[in-house]
Design a protein around this motif. Structure first.
Motif, PDB file in Angstrom:
ATOM      1  N   ALA A 190       0.604  -1.021  -0.146  1.00  0.00           N
ATOM      2  CA  ALA A 190       0.027  -0.081   0.007  1.00  0.00           C
ATOM      3  C   ALA A 190       0.776   1.173  -0.025  1.00  0.00           C
ATOM      4  N   GLY A 191       0.253   2.370  -0.286  1.00  0.00           N
ATOM      5  CA  GLY A 191       0.825   3.639  -0.357  1.00  0.00           C
ATOM      6  C   GLY A 191       0.837   4.230   0.995  1.00  0.00           C
ATOM      7  N   ARG A 192       1.249   5.603   1.256  1.00  0.00           N
ATOM      8  CA  ARG A 192       1.535   6.000   2.526  1.00  0.00           C
ATOM      9  C   ARG A 192       0.023   6.127   3.258  1.00  0.00           C
ATOM     10  N   ILE A 196      -1.809   4.006   6.588  1.00  0.00           N
ATOM     11  CA  ILE A 196      -2.443   4.746   7.592  1.00  0.00           C
ATOM     12  C   ILE A 196      -3.818   3.780   7.833  1.00  0.00           C
ATOM     13  N   MET A 197      -4.458   3.900   6.777  1.00  0.00           N
ATOM     14  CA  MET A 197      -5.846   3.097   7.046  1.00  0.00           C
ATOM     15  C   MET A 197      -6.017   1.665   7.369  1.00  0.00           C
ATOM     16  N   LEU A 198      -4.943   1.046   6.630  1.00  0.00           N
ATOM     17  CA  LEU A 198      -4.686  -0.436   6.882  1.00  0.00           C
ATOM     18  C   LEU A 198      -4.152  -0.565   8.546  1.00  0.00           C
ATOM     19  N   ILE A 200      -5.066   1.480  10.932  1.00  0.00           N
ATOM     20  CA  ILE A 200      -6.325   1.851  11.807  1.00  0.00           C
ATOM     21  C   ILE A 200      -7.403   0.468  11.826  1.00  0.00           C
ATOM     22  N   LEU A 201      -7.558  -0.019  10.509  1.00  0.00           N
ATOM     23  CA  LEU A 201      -8.241  -1.262  10.350  1.00  0.00           C
ATOM     24  C   LEU A 201      -7.806  -2.508  11.209  1.00  0.00           C
ATOM     25  N   ILE A 202      -6.396  -2.730  11.307  1.00  0.00           N
ATOM     26  CA  ILE A 202      -5.719  -3.818  12.308  1.00  0.00           C
ATOM     27  C   ILE A 202      -5.836  -3.384  13.563  1.00  0.00           C
ATOM     28  N   LEU A 203      -5.844  -2.260  14.154  1.00  0.00           N
ATOM     29  CA  LEU A 203      -5.998  -1.977  15.619  1.00  0.00           C
ATOM     30  C   LEU A 203      -7.400  -2.262  16.014  1.00  0.00           C
ATOM     31  N   PHE A 204      -8.220  -1.342  15.086  1.00  0.00           N
ATOM     32  CA  PHE A 204      -9.788  -1.504  15.550  1.00  0.00           C
ATOM     33  C   PHE A 204     -10.341  -3.172  15.508  1.00  0.00           C
ATOM     34  N   SER A 205      -9.928  -3.669  14.490  1.00  0.00           N
ATOM     35  CA  SER A 205     -10.465  -5.045  14.322  1.00  0.00           C
ATOM     36  C   SER A 205      -9.799  -5.983  15.282  1.00  0.00           C
ATOM     37  N   ALA A 206      -8.378  -5.590  15.749  1.00  0.00           N
ATOM     38  CA  ALA A 206      -7.875  -6.230  16.982  1.00  0.00           C
ATOM     39  C   ALA A 206      -8.582  -5.926  18.266  1.00  0.00           C
ATOM     40  N   ALA A 207      -8.958  -4.793  18.211  1.00  0.00           N
ATOM     41  CA  ALA A 207      -9.975  -4.349  19.735  1.00  0.00           C
ATOM     42  C   ALA A 207     -11.214  -4.878  19.499  1.00  0.00           C
ATOM     43  N   LEU A 208     -11.989  -4.905  18.666  1.00  0.00           N
ATOM     44  CA  LEU A 208     -13.137  -5.663  18.527  1.00  0.00           C
ATOM     45  C   LEU A 208     -12.969  -7.274  18.990  1.00  0.00           C
ATOM     46  N   MET A 209     -11.906  -7.736  18.360  1.00  0.00           N
ATOM     47  CA  MET A 209     -11.553  -9.161  18.623  1.00  0.00           C
ATOM     48  C   MET A 209     -11.438  -9.402  20.211  1.00  0.00           C
ATOM     49  N   PHE A 210     -10.572  -8.517  20.906  1.00  0.00           N
ATOM     50  CA  PHE A 210     -10.617  -8.840  22.342  1.00  0.00           C
ATOM     51  C   PHE A 210     -11.988  -8.651  23.088  1.00  0.00           C
ATOM     52  N   ILE A 211     -12.792  -7.775  22.409  1.00  0.00           N
ATOM     53  CA  ILE A 211     -14.105  -8.002  23.167  1.00  0.00           C
ATOM     54  C   ILE A 211     -14.938  -9.300  23.056  1.00  0.00           C
ATOM     55  N   LEU A 241       4.594  -5.025  14.047  1.00  0.00           N
ATOM     56  CA  LEU A 241       4.713  -5.824  15.203  1.00  0.00           C
ATOM     57  C   LEU A 241       4.768  -4.753  16.431  1.00  0.00           C
ATOM     58  N   VAL A 242       5.898  -4.089  16.181  1.00  0.00           N
ATOM     59  CA  VAL A 242       6.139  -2.763  17.156  1.00  0.00           C
ATOM     60  C   VAL A 242       5.075  -2.152  17.543  1.00  0.00           C
ATOM     61  N   VAL A 243       4.405  -1.608  16.455  1.00  0.00           N
ATOM     62  CA  VAL A 243       3.394  -0.797  16.843  1.00  0.00           C
ATOM     63  C   VAL A 243       1.998  -1.449  17.292  1.00  0.00           C
ATOM     64  N   THR A 244       1.938  -2.678  16.863  1.00  0.00           N
ATOM     65  CA  THR A 244       0.898  -3.353  17.608  1.00  0.00           C
ATOM     66  C   THR A 244       1.082  -3.735  18.892  1.00  0.00           C
ATOM     67  N   VAL A 245       2.005  -4.144  19.317  1.00  0.00           N
ATOM     68  CA  VAL A 245       2.329  -4.425  20.629  1.00  0.00           C
ATOM     69  C   VAL A 245       2.544  -3.246  21.620  1.00  0.00           C
ATOM     70  N   VAL A 246       3.003  -2.490  21.337  1.00  0.00           N
ATOM     71  CA  VAL A 246       3.012  -0.914  21.906  1.00  0.00           C
ATOM     72  C   VAL A 246       1.488  -0.357  22.174  1.00  0.00           C
ATOM     73  N   SER A 247       0.814  -0.561  21.168  1.00  0.00           N
ATOM     74  CA  SER A 247      -0.735  -0.001  21.246  1.00  0.00           C
ATOM     75  C   SER A 247      -1.295  -0.761  22.102  1.00  0.00           C
ATOM     76  N   VAL A 248      -1.070  -2.078  22.121  1.00  0.00           N
ATOM     77  CA  VAL A 248      -1.900  -3.079  22.964  1.00  0.00           C
ATOM     78  C   VAL A 248      -1.729  -2.866  24.375  1.00  0.00           C
ATOM     79  N   ALA A 249      -0.264  -2.697  24.583  1.00  0.00           N
ATOM     80  CA  ALA A 249       0.294  -2.437  26.057  1.00  0.00           C
ATOM     81  C   ALA A 249      -0.147  -1.254  26.388  1.00  0.00           C
ATOM     82  N   ALA A 250       0.022  -0.246  25.832  1.00  0.00           N
ATOM     83  CA  ALA A 250      -0.742   1.158  26.084  1.00  0.00           C
ATOM     84  C   ALA A 250      -2.232   1.459  26.615  1.00  0.00           C
TER      85      ALA A 250
END
Length: 399
Positions: A190-192, A196-198, A200-211, A241-250
């Motif tokens: 993907a482009g820049r 960014i959109m991907l 966001i989709l990864i983090l929010f999908s992971a959040a709903l997956m946690f629910i 990996l780094v962004v996801t782990v840091v975001s989940v931890a925070a």
């Protein structure tokens, strides 16, 4: 006026093939937006009916995908025949034959879908659908004034969140997990703005997956992503990996989610008890199994399981060692084809799906359900995109 019956039937087949492509798109949409019963209806109308007009084209598919399709037909056929040694032979044979016909319709429809969309485009279509589903879920959660604390504390399905979609938390987690996997796979291409959109989709999908609090799909997703990172060895994977782990931890530390996660991990799990009960029930039937239609009736805790909670164990229970051998042979024959950059995503989808089904799957011979989403659909993608030139965009045609 003389009507050429052959020419007329050829036009009917072309129309059915074109409509089946549209039907598969509608069915994939339904998986992300509707519950399982509504998905069934969508499949019957938009995929099953038009595919019936293409049954005579199964010979053409056999010529092109000879051993791949033969292995599928033998596996399905054996499960159908196993009805004969179940307790209700005639009724079970009728039901299993009907399910086998559904799968044949899927095979035909997927063939024309894959000829119309190349592997990369099909992945992008899935991401767009997943993104629309996520936006809809978040919008409906806001519209319904759902309390975040209530969602975090309990187990919620997509239906609980938005009033639509899967009403089973585990199935909801499986669908959301594929959203994460598809976006992760596509990220380096993907482009820049797209990245960014991907993200966001990864983090929010992971959040709903946690629910959903579904452990099996979460572990399956983590395992599949690690496999992807190891084999692709791309710097973007490391960054994700780094962004996801840091975001989940925070987020976890800020909202105090780790105690909830620990409680969920430590909550009772009867899988081992069910699996052990399945193996005990096969003491006298381990070679050819108990047959399709034989109820599981596996006691655990204070309840009785209606299936083995593992697709391969259920194949073993129904078809015995012979059934498992045929399933493994089918997977080997199809997966051994060439893997290139575009179609590797579908192999990862299949790995993810099989891992999900290993902890909560039913027999793959059944009506359209999450087993199709985890097994038959990615298996078809792997098969149809594996031949040389199959990842290129083809003109849709009959003959």
């Amino acid at each position: 006026m003389i009507i050429d019956a052959g020419s007329l039937w050829h036009k009917v087949e072309r129309l059915a093939a074109s409509f089946s492509v549209f039907g598969m798109l509608v069915y994939i949409l339904a998986v992300f937006f509707l519950d399982s019963s509504q998905q069934n209806t969508i499949f019957y109308i938009f995929v099953g009916i038009p595919s019936l007009f293409l049954i005579c084209r199964m010979g053409s598919l056999l010529a092109r995908y000879k051993w791949n399709l033969i292995s599928i037909l033998i596996f399905i056929g054996y499960l159908v025949v196993s009805s004969l040694w179940s307790g209700t032979a005639f009724e079970s044979l009728k039901i299993s034959s009907k399910y086998a016909l559904y799968i044949l319709c899927l095979l035909l429809s997927m063939y024309f879908f894959c000829r119309h969309f190349n592997a990369r485009t099909a992945c992008l279509v899935i991401i767009i659908i997943a993104g629309g589903s996520l936006a809809f879920s978040i919008s409906m959660a806001i519209y319904n004034s759902l309390e975040p604390g209530q969602l975090i504390a309990g187990r919620s399905s997509l239906n609980d969140i938005n009033g639509w979609g899967e009403d089973n938390p585990i199935s909801s987690a499986v669908v959301l997990g594929l959203s994460v996997l598809a976006c992760w796979w596509y990220f380096p291409q993907a482009g820049r703005l797209g990245r960014i959109m991907l993200l966001i989709l990864i983090l929010f999908s992971a959040a709903l997956m946690f629910i959903t609090k579904s452990r099996g799909p979460a572990i399956s997703l983590i395992t599949t992503i690690l496999i992807l990172c190891v084999f692709r060895r791309n710097r973007w994977d490391l960054l994700l990996l780094v962004v996801t782990v840091v975001s989940v931890a925070a987020v976890g530390a800020f909202l105090g989610l780790f105690d909830i996660l620990i409680d969920r991990v430590q909550s009772p799990n009867y899988r081992l008890e069910i699996w052990a009960g399945t193996m005990r029930s096969l003491a006298d039937d381990w070679i050819i199994g108990q047959g399709f239609g034989t109820p599981a009736g596996i006691p655990y805790g204070s309840s009785v399981a209606t299936h083995s909670h593992s697709t391969m164990l259920e194949v073993l229970r129904v078809g015995g060692v012979v059934g498992v051998a045929l399933a493994m042979a089918m997977l080997f024959i199809i997966v051994r084809g060439p893997v290139h950059r575009d179609n590797a995503f579908y192999l990862l989808w299949l790995v993810y799906g099989l891992l999900c089904l290993s902890t909560n799957g039913r027999l793959p011979l059944g009506r359209p359900a999450i087993e199709w989403f985890c097994f038959w659909i990615p298996l078809c993608f792997v098969m149809y995109y594996s031949l040389p030139g199959s990842s290129s965009l083809h003109k849709l045609k009959i003959g």
